[in-house]
Scaffold this motif. Structure first.
Motif, PDB file in Angstrom:
ATOM      1  N   LEU A 178       0.829  -1.206   0.000  1.00 17.87           N
ATOM      2  CA  LEU A 178       0.000   0.000   0.000  1.00 17.87           C
ATOM      3  C   LEU A 178       0.864   1.257   0.000  1.00 17.87           C
ATOM      4  CD1 LEU A 178      -2.854   1.195   0.183  1.00 17.87           C
ATOM      5  CD2 LEU A 178      -2.613   1.121   2.665  1.00 17.87           C
ATOM      6  N   VAL A 179       1.940   1.217   0.765  1.00 14.82           N
ATOM      7  CA  VAL A 179       2.858   2.356   0.813  1.00 14.82           C
ATOM      8  C   VAL A 179       3.498   2.584  -0.550  1.00 14.82           C
ATOM      9  CG1 VAL A 179       5.015   3.184   1.824  1.00 14.82           C
ATOM     10  CG2 VAL A 179       3.298   2.120   3.277  1.00 14.82           C
ATOM     11  N   VAL A 180       3.905   1.506  -1.206  1.00 14.80           N
ATOM     12  CA  VAL A 180       4.511   1.620  -2.534  1.00 14.80           C
ATOM     13  C   VAL A 180       3.502   2.187  -3.527  1.00 14.80           C
ATOM     14  CG1 VAL A 180       5.429   0.276  -4.461  1.00 14.80           C
ATOM     15  CG2 VAL A 180       6.211  -0.178  -2.147  1.00 14.80           C
ATOM     16  N   MET A 181       2.256   1.742  -3.442  1.00 18.85           N
ATOM     17  CA  MET A 181       1.235   2.256  -4.353  1.00 18.85           C
ATOM     18  C   MET A 181       0.949   3.735  -4.096  1.00 18.85           C
ATOM     19  SD  MET A 181      -1.268  -1.080  -4.574  1.00 18.85           S
ATOM     20  CE  MET A 181      -2.704  -0.117  -4.780  1.00 18.85           C
ATOM     21  N   ILE A 182       0.909   4.143  -2.846  1.00 17.38           N
ATOM     22  CA  ILE A 182       0.668   5.554  -2.522  1.00 17.38           C
ATOM     23  C   ILE A 182       1.813   6.417  -3.030  1.00 17.38           C
ATOM     24  CG2 ILE A 182       0.513   7.203  -0.614  1.00 17.38           C
ATOM     25  CD1 ILE A 182      -1.090   5.049   0.899  1.00 17.38           C
ATOM     26  N   ILE A 183       3.040   5.970  -2.828  1.00 11.82           N
ATOM     27  CA  ILE A 183       4.198   6.724  -3.316  1.00 11.82           C
ATOM     28  C   ILE A 183       4.173   6.803  -4.841  1.00 11.82           C
ATOM     29  CG2 ILE A 183       6.720   6.678  -3.517  1.00 11.82           C
ATOM     30  CD1 ILE A 183       6.756   5.547  -0.650  1.00 11.82           C
ATOM     31  N   GLY A 184       3.808   5.708  -5.493  1.00 11.47           N
ATOM     32  CA  GLY A 184       3.705   5.709  -6.952  1.00 11.47           C
ATOM     33  C   GLY A 184       2.660   6.685  -7.461  1.00 11.47           C
ATOM     34  N   VAL A 185       1.519   6.732  -6.791  1.00 13.66           N
ATOM     35  CA  VAL A 185       0.459   7.664  -7.184  1.00 13.66           C
ATOM     36  C   VAL A 185       0.920   9.104  -6.986  1.00 13.66           C
ATOM     37  CG1 VAL A 185      -1.839   8.490  -6.543  1.00 13.66           C
ATOM     38  CG2 VAL A 185      -1.435   6.059  -6.832  1.00 13.66           C
ATOM     39  N   ILE A 186       1.603   9.372  -5.890  1.00  9.26           N
ATOM     40  CA  ILE A 186       2.105  10.725  -5.640  1.00  9.26           C
ATOM     41  C   ILE A 186       3.099  11.132  -6.731  1.00  9.26           C
ATOM     42  CG2 ILE A 186       3.544  12.101  -4.074  1.00  9.26           C
ATOM     43  CD1 ILE A 186       2.188  10.608  -1.756  1.00  9.26           C
ATOM     44  N   ILE A 187       3.974  10.219  -7.125  1.00 11.49           N
ATOM     45  CA  ILE A 187       4.963  10.527  -8.169  1.00 11.49           C
ATOM     46  C   ILE A 187       4.279  10.787  -9.507  1.00 11.49           C
ATOM     47  CG2 ILE A 187       6.838   9.515  -9.538  1.00 11.49           C
ATOM     48  CD1 ILE A 187       7.808   8.193  -6.935  1.00 11.49           C
ATOM     49  N   VAL A 188       3.300   9.961  -9.853  1.00  9.44           N
ATOM     50  CA  VAL A 188       2.596  10.143 -11.129  1.00  9.44           C
ATOM     51  C   VAL A 188       1.841  11.474 -11.144  1.00  9.44           C
ATOM     52  CG1 VAL A 188       0.701   9.251 -12.540  1.00  9.44           C
ATOM     53  CG2 VAL A 188       2.439   7.697 -11.673  1.00  9.44           C
ATOM     54  N   ILE A 189       1.165  11.800 -10.054  1.00  8.47           N
ATOM     55  CA  ILE A 189       0.433  13.069  -9.985  1.00  8.47           C
ATOM     56  C   ILE A 189       1.399  14.247 -10.072  1.00  8.47           C
ATOM     57  CG2 ILE A 189      -0.940  14.541  -8.453  1.00  8.47           C
ATOM     58  CD1 ILE A 189      -2.388  11.981  -7.552  1.00  8.47           C
ATOM     59  N   ALA A 190       2.547  14.150  -9.395  1.00 11.20           N
ATOM     60  CA  ALA A 190       3.536  15.230  -9.461  1.00 11.20           C
ATOM     61  C   ALA A 190       4.066  15.399 -10.883  1.00 11.20           C
ATOM     62  CB  ALA A 190       4.682  14.955  -8.490  1.00 11.20           C
ATOM     63  N   LEU A 191       4.290  14.294 -11.588  1.00 10.65           N
ATOM     64  CA  LEU A 191       4.754  14.388 -12.977  1.00 10.65           C
ATOM     65  C   LEU A 191       3.713  15.049 -13.875  1.00 10.65           C
ATOM     66  CD1 LEU A 191       6.535  10.956 -13.468  1.00 10.65           C
ATOM     67  CD2 LEU A 191       7.584  13.203 -13.624  1.00 10.65           C
ATOM     68  N   VAL A 192       2.459  14.682 -13.701  1.00  9.77           N
ATOM     69  CA  VAL A 192       1.395  15.264 -14.531  1.00  9.77           C
ATOM     70  C   VAL A 192       1.234  16.753 -14.235  1.00  9.77           C
ATOM     71  CG1 VAL A 192      -1.089  15.225 -14.967  1.00  9.77           C
ATOM     72  CG2 VAL A 192       0.181  13.089 -14.868  1.00  9.77           C
ATOM     73  N   VAL A 193       1.241  17.116 -12.956  1.00 13.25           N
ATOM     74  CA  VAL A 193       1.113  18.530 -12.587  1.00 13.25           C
ATOM     75  C   VAL A 193       2.301  19.323 -13.130  1.00 13.25           C
ATOM     76  CG1 VAL A 193       1.139  20.121 -10.620  1.00 13.25           C
ATOM     77  CG2 VAL A 193      -0.350  18.127 -10.587  1.00 13.25           C
ATOM     78  N   SER A 194       3.503  18.771 -13.031  1.00  9.70           N
ATOM     79  CA  SER A 194       4.691  19.452 -13.550  1.00  9.70           C
ATOM     80  C   SER A 194       4.612  19.623 -15.061  1.00  9.70           C
ATOM     81  CB  SER A 194       5.951  18.676 -13.191  1.00  9.70           C
ATOM     82  OG  SER A 194       6.125  18.639 -11.821  1.00  9.70           O
ATOM     83  N   LEU A 195       4.114  18.613 -15.742  1.00  8.38           N
ATOM     84  CA  LEU A 195       3.972  18.704 -17.194  1.00  8.38           C
ATOM     85  C   LEU A 195       2.976  19.794 -17.576  1.00  8.38           C
ATOM     86  CD1 LEU A 195       4.762  17.486 -19.934  1.00  8.38           C
ATOM     87  CD2 LEU A 195       2.809  15.958 -19.695  1.00  8.38           C
ATOM     88  N   VAL A 196       1.864  19.864 -16.869  1.00  5.91           N
ATOM     89  CA  VAL A 196       0.863  20.902 -17.156  1.00  5.91           C
ATOM     90  C   VAL A 196       1.441  22.291 -16.895  1.00  5.91           C
ATOM     91  CG1 VAL A 196      -1.352  21.841 -16.388  1.00  5.91           C
ATOM     92  CG2 VAL A 196      -1.118  19.397 -16.799  1.00  5.91           C
ATOM     93  N   ILE A 197       2.133  22.455 -15.776  1.00  7.87           N
ATOM     94  CA  ILE A 197       2.737  23.752 -15.459  1.00  7.87           C
ATOM     95  C   ILE A 197       3.772  24.132 -16.513  1.00  7.87           C
ATOM     96  CG2 ILE A 197       4.248  24.931 -13.804  1.00  7.87           C
ATOM     97  CD1 ILE A 197       2.747  23.391 -11.599  1.00  7.87           C
TER      98      ILE A 197
END
Length: 77
Positions: A15-34
């Motif tokens: 669960l911890v690995v999945m949460i960290i993965g989701v945080i990384i993916v969301i950060a990448l998408v937000v960074s790409l949009v910015i």
């Protein structure tokens, strides 16, 4: 050290690995949009070109800021 699997029942490591993965993916998408917004603003009315180097630098800076914000939110003060 015990290997982590995504579907462990007794331990919450997966669960911890999945949460960290989701945080990384969301950060990448937000960074790409910015970064894309910054590119559009930079190239709006001028003949200036947003180079590949500027794109990756903007992406990296945005990703670092997203990481700081998520670390503050998830880790607390």
């Amino acid at each position: 050290m015990k290997m982590l699997t995504l579907l462990e029942v007794g331990n919450l490591g997966g669960l911890v690995v999945m949460i960290i993965g989701v945080i990384i993916v969301i950060a990448l998408v937000v960074s790409l949009v910015i970064t894309l917004i910054a590119k559009v603003i930079y190239e709006w009315n001028n003949d200036r070109k947003f180079t590949k180097k500027q794109f990756w630098q903007t992406m990296l800076i945005s990703l670092l800021i997203c990481g700081l914000i998520s670390g503050f939110v998830c880790g607390g003060m």
